[in-house]
Design an enzyme around this catalytic site. Sequence first.
Site, PDB file in Angstrom:
ATOM      1  N   ASP A  93       4.241   0.685  12.110  1.00  0.00           N
ATOM      2  CA  ASP A  93       3.068  -0.073  11.634  1.00  0.00           C
ATOM      3  C   ASP A  93       3.077  -1.532  12.109  1.00  0.00           C
ATOM      4  O   ASP A  93       2.038  -2.192  12.081  1.00  0.00           O
ATOM      5  CB  ASP A  93       3.013  -0.052  10.099  1.00  0.00           C
ATOM      6  CG  ASP A  93       3.112   1.348   9.549  1.00  0.00           C
ATOM      7  OD1 ASP A  93       2.125   1.874   9.055  1.00  0.00           O
ATOM      8  OD2 ASP A  93       4.214   1.933   9.642  1.00  0.00           O
ATOM      9  N   ASP A 141      -5.845  12.583  12.399  1.00  0.00           N
ATOM     10  CA  ASP A 141      -6.444  11.268  12.307  1.00  0.00           C
ATOM     11  C   ASP A 141      -6.347  10.582  13.646  1.00  0.00           C
ATOM     12  O   ASP A 141      -6.044  11.222  14.650  1.00  0.00           O
ATOM     13  CB  ASP A 141      -5.823  10.429  11.178  1.00  0.00           C
ATOM     14  CG  ASP A 141      -4.335  10.324  11.328  1.00  0.00           C
ATOM     15  OD1 ASP A 141      -3.664  10.097  10.331  1.00  0.00           O
ATOM     16  OD2 ASP A 141      -3.845  10.502  12.458  1.00  0.00           O
ATOM     17  N   ARG A 154      -4.611  10.591   4.186  1.00  0.00           N
ATOM     18  CA  ARG A 154      -3.565  11.591   4.295  1.00  0.00           C
ATOM     19  C   ARG A 154      -2.446  11.420   3.282  1.00  0.00           C
ATOM     20  O   ARG A 154      -1.759  12.377   2.948  1.00  0.00           O
ATOM     21  CB  ARG A 154      -2.965  11.533   5.689  1.00  0.00           C
ATOM     22  CG  ARG A 154      -3.833  12.062   6.763  1.00  0.00           C
ATOM     23  CD  ARG A 154      -2.968  12.202   7.972  1.00  0.00           C
ATOM     24  NE  ARG A 154      -1.680  12.768   7.596  1.00  0.00           N
ATOM     25  CZ  ARG A 154      -1.319  13.992   7.847  1.00  0.00           C
ATOM     26  NH1 ARG A 154      -2.097  14.800   8.497  1.00  0.00           N
ATOM     27  NH2 ARG A 154      -0.124  14.428   7.461  1.00  0.00           N
ATOM     28  N   LYS A 202       0.837  -1.209   0.000  1.00  0.00           N
ATOM     29  CA  LYS A 202       0.000   0.000   0.000  1.00  0.00           C
ATOM     30  C   LYS A 202       0.874   1.262   0.000  1.00  0.00           C
ATOM     31  O   LYS A 202       0.655   2.181  -0.782  1.00  0.00           O
ATOM     32  CB  LYS A 202      -0.904   0.010   1.236  1.00  0.00           C
ATOM     33  CG  LYS A 202      -1.616   1.335   1.454  1.00  0.00           C
ATOM     34  CD  LYS A 202      -2.486   1.348   2.693  1.00  0.00           C
ATOM     35  CE  LYS A 202      -1.780   1.786   3.943  1.00  0.00           C
ATOM     36  NZ  LYS A 202      -1.440   3.215   4.026  1.00  0.00           N
ATOM     37  N   ASN A 203       1.851   1.273   0.902  1.00  0.00           N
ATOM     38  CA  ASN A 203       2.636   2.501   1.058  1.00  0.00           C
ATOM     39  C   ASN A 203       3.555   2.767  -0.122  1.00  0.00           C
ATOM     40  O   ASN A 203       4.167   3.830  -0.208  1.00  0.00           O
ATOM     41  CB  ASN A 203       3.439   2.468   2.363  1.00  0.00           C
ATOM     42  CG  ASN A 203       2.522   2.644   3.570  1.00  0.00           C
ATOM     43  OD1 ASN A 203       1.331   2.898   3.413  1.00  0.00           O
ATOM     44  ND2 ASN A 203       3.072   2.511   4.765  1.00  0.00           N
TER      45      ASN A 203
HETATM   46  C1  UD1 Z   1       4.348   6.844   6.256  1.00  0.00           C
HETATM   47  C2  UD1 Z   1       3.442   5.635   6.136  1.00  0.00           C
HETATM   48  C3  UD1 Z   1       2.943   5.181   7.497  1.00  0.00           C
HETATM   49  C4  UD1 Z   1       4.132   4.941   8.412  1.00  0.00           C
HETATM   50  C5  UD1 Z   1       5.029   6.170   8.442  1.00  0.00           C
HETATM   51  C6  UD1 Z   1       6.303   5.967   9.246  1.00  0.00           C
HETATM   52  C7  UD1 Z   1       2.363   5.923   3.998  1.00  0.00           C
HETATM   53  C8  UD1 Z   1       1.097   6.158   3.259  1.00  0.00           C
HETATM   54  N1  UD1 Z   1       2.288   5.975   5.311  1.00  0.00           N
HETATM   55  O1  UD1 Z   1       3.574   7.923   6.790  1.00  0.00           O
HETATM   56  O2  UD1 Z   1       2.214   3.969   7.324  1.00  0.00           O
HETATM   57  O3  UD1 Z   1       3.657   4.681   9.707  1.00  0.00           O
HETATM   58  O4  UD1 Z   1       5.426   6.520   7.107  1.00  0.00           O
HETATM   59  O5  UD1 Z   1       7.014   4.890   8.784  1.00  0.00           O
HETATM   60  O6  UD1 Z   1       3.397   5.662   3.413  1.00  0.00           O
HETATM   61  N2  UD1 Z   1       6.432  14.607  10.684  1.00  0.00           N
HETATM   62  C9  UD1 Z   1       6.546  15.946  11.017  1.00  0.00           C
HETATM   63  N3  UD1 Z   1       6.549  16.856  10.004  1.00  0.00           N
HETATM   64  C10 UD1 Z   1       6.457  16.511   8.699  1.00  0.00           C
HETATM   65  C11 UD1 Z   1       6.338  15.140   8.365  1.00  0.00           C
HETATM   66  C12 UD1 Z   1       6.329  14.214   9.386  1.00  0.00           C
HETATM   67  O7  UD1 Z   1       6.643  16.295  12.186  1.00  0.00           O
HETATM   68  O8  UD1 Z   1       6.475  17.393   7.822  1.00  0.00           O
HETATM   69  C13 UD1 Z   1       6.449  13.585  11.757  1.00  0.00           C
HETATM   70  C14 UD1 Z   1       5.140  12.817  11.836  1.00  0.00           C
HETATM   71  O9  UD1 Z   1       4.183  13.499  12.604  1.00  0.00           O
HETATM   72  C15 UD1 Z   1       5.592  11.535  12.496  1.00  0.00           C
HETATM   73  C16 UD1 Z   1       6.994  11.322  11.908  1.00  0.00           C
HETATM   74  O10 UD1 Z   1       7.408  12.610  11.454  1.00  0.00           O
HETATM   75  O11 UD1 Z   1       5.710  11.714  13.883  1.00  0.00           O
HETATM   76  C17 UD1 Z   1       7.040  10.308  10.775  1.00  0.00           C
HETATM   77  O12 UD1 Z   1       6.186  10.711   9.734  1.00  0.00           O
HETATM   78  P1  UD1 Z   1       6.416  10.286   8.211  1.00  0.00           P
HETATM   79  O13 UD1 Z   1       7.645   9.435   8.111  1.00  0.00           O
HETATM   80  O14 UD1 Z   1       6.338  11.511   7.381  1.00  0.00           O
HETATM   81  O15 UD1 Z   1       5.149   9.374   7.947  1.00  0.00           O
HETATM   82  P2  UD1 Z   1       4.130   9.422   6.745  1.00  0.00           P
HETATM   83  O16 UD1 Z   1       4.842   9.653   5.459  1.00  0.00           O
HETATM   84  O17 UD1 Z   1       2.987  10.308   7.091  1.00  0.00           O
END
Ligand code: UD1
Length: 421
Positions: A310, A119, A95, A25-26
């Site tokens: 996850d 979420d 998201r 999925k990701n």
């Molecule tokens: C992706 C995955 C999700 C997985 C996560 C971490 C998808 C669709 N989802 O989510 O399943 O759990 O990676 O492996 O691929 N953060 C900030 N600022 C930002 C971006 C992120 O503070 O601009 C923080 C987030 O709140 C979180 C952490 O960084 O605490 C990790 O987020 P991120 O790696 O960006 O996760 P996603 O890409 O949203």
Amino acid sequence: MQSFTHITVEGGGPLEGTVPVGGAKNSVLKLMAATLLAEGRYVLSNVPRITDVDLMSELLRATGCTVARDGLLLTIDVPSEIEPVAPYEIVEQFRASIVVMGPMLARCGEARVALPGGDDFGPRPIDMHVRGLQELGVEFETAHGYIHARTGNLQGARVLLEFPSVGATENLLMAAVRAKGITVIDNAAREPEIADLCELLNKMGARIVGAGSSTLTIDGVDSTDALHAATHTVIPDRIEAATYLCAVGISGGEITVAGARHEHMTMLCQKLGEMGMRISHDREGIWALANRRMMSTDCQSLPYPGIATDFKPFLVTMLASSDGVGIVTENLFSGRFRYVDELRRMGADIRTDSHHAIIRGVGKLSGAPVRAHDIRAGAALVIAGLAAEGETVVSDAEHIARGYDDIAGKLNGIGGKVSYR
Ligand code: UD1
């Protein structure tokens, strides 16, 4: 389209047999976003039949693309001009849609993306996406619930991420592909899904070096025709594979997760080994044997190659019936322990304190009505039900369909008793 709201699980005996793992999925969501970079016909194979793919298809249609599915094949026709808008009605439902921002900017010089809401597992800011894109020359304005990103000219730059964010790395990558000159992303996320995205982008004519490492170097191609459509097979879903491995840890038995790639989940397999599972792997997949009660252990979620956040609901569920006490620490998402209340309803002894959970194994869980708060938490409740006494009914199970292509069918194939309603 899978349509159900409840999943019923009859607790039973050990699991036995072979279960196939679907496309990640990701990964597929980001591959679909990447197609916006260039006109033409893309064919993606091994595309799971999950709701998030349907939502991303809708999003691509809203930009002007045509998307058609035939089994596990997805064909995307991207027109010569696209509308760089991600509407609220779609973004609010998932998201991951934020990753269309990078490719829209690269293709059109602008993107209007609805601000994602919160979420069920805490706020997820996008400040790192914004800061990184600003380094490449993008300006941002927020009004009426939309972020409007604009750039006259994307310029290569050195971007140092303060945390290896998966989404920020992907957005930057896809914008940098069309920037003038060289972009270096330091402290980039190293997840296999990002390497998969780099592979598709390079097939499309991008020049990315360092896929899978924490430094990505992108030599931008600055003419529109330099990029073209491509075909690609989605990598297997390591999170789905982890679900079945942990299911056998909880229920006992011997299974092969066909298609799973051990090198994408080495740390998890090591942890499962510590807990008493026997695991081996070959080119066909991962084999796992659980012939005794698991032993408790401690673990923490970390960016790849650490144990993925996850995987954590599955590990917590395993620990709930293991022998001893385990401490699980969540380092990525603050609110990701909500499912613990549901596991407690099944008899688990779990205490949480900010980002720690202390789990005392109780042996057998007891079937109960429970609620899925998100995709992985929901799947964790299903596998908890497999080994519980009596019946477990998981409500709000439509969350599970967002990330699993027929979880009931697959678990039934290895001896589970799972049905939809
Ligand atoms: C992706 C995955 C999700 C997985 C996560 C971490 C998808 C669709 N989802 O989510 O399943 O759990 O990676 O492996 O691929 N953060 C900030 N600022 C930002 C971006 C992120 O503070 O601009 C923080 C987030 O709140 C979180 C952490 O960084 O605490 C990790 O987020 P991120 O790696 O960006 O996760 P996603 O890409 O949203």
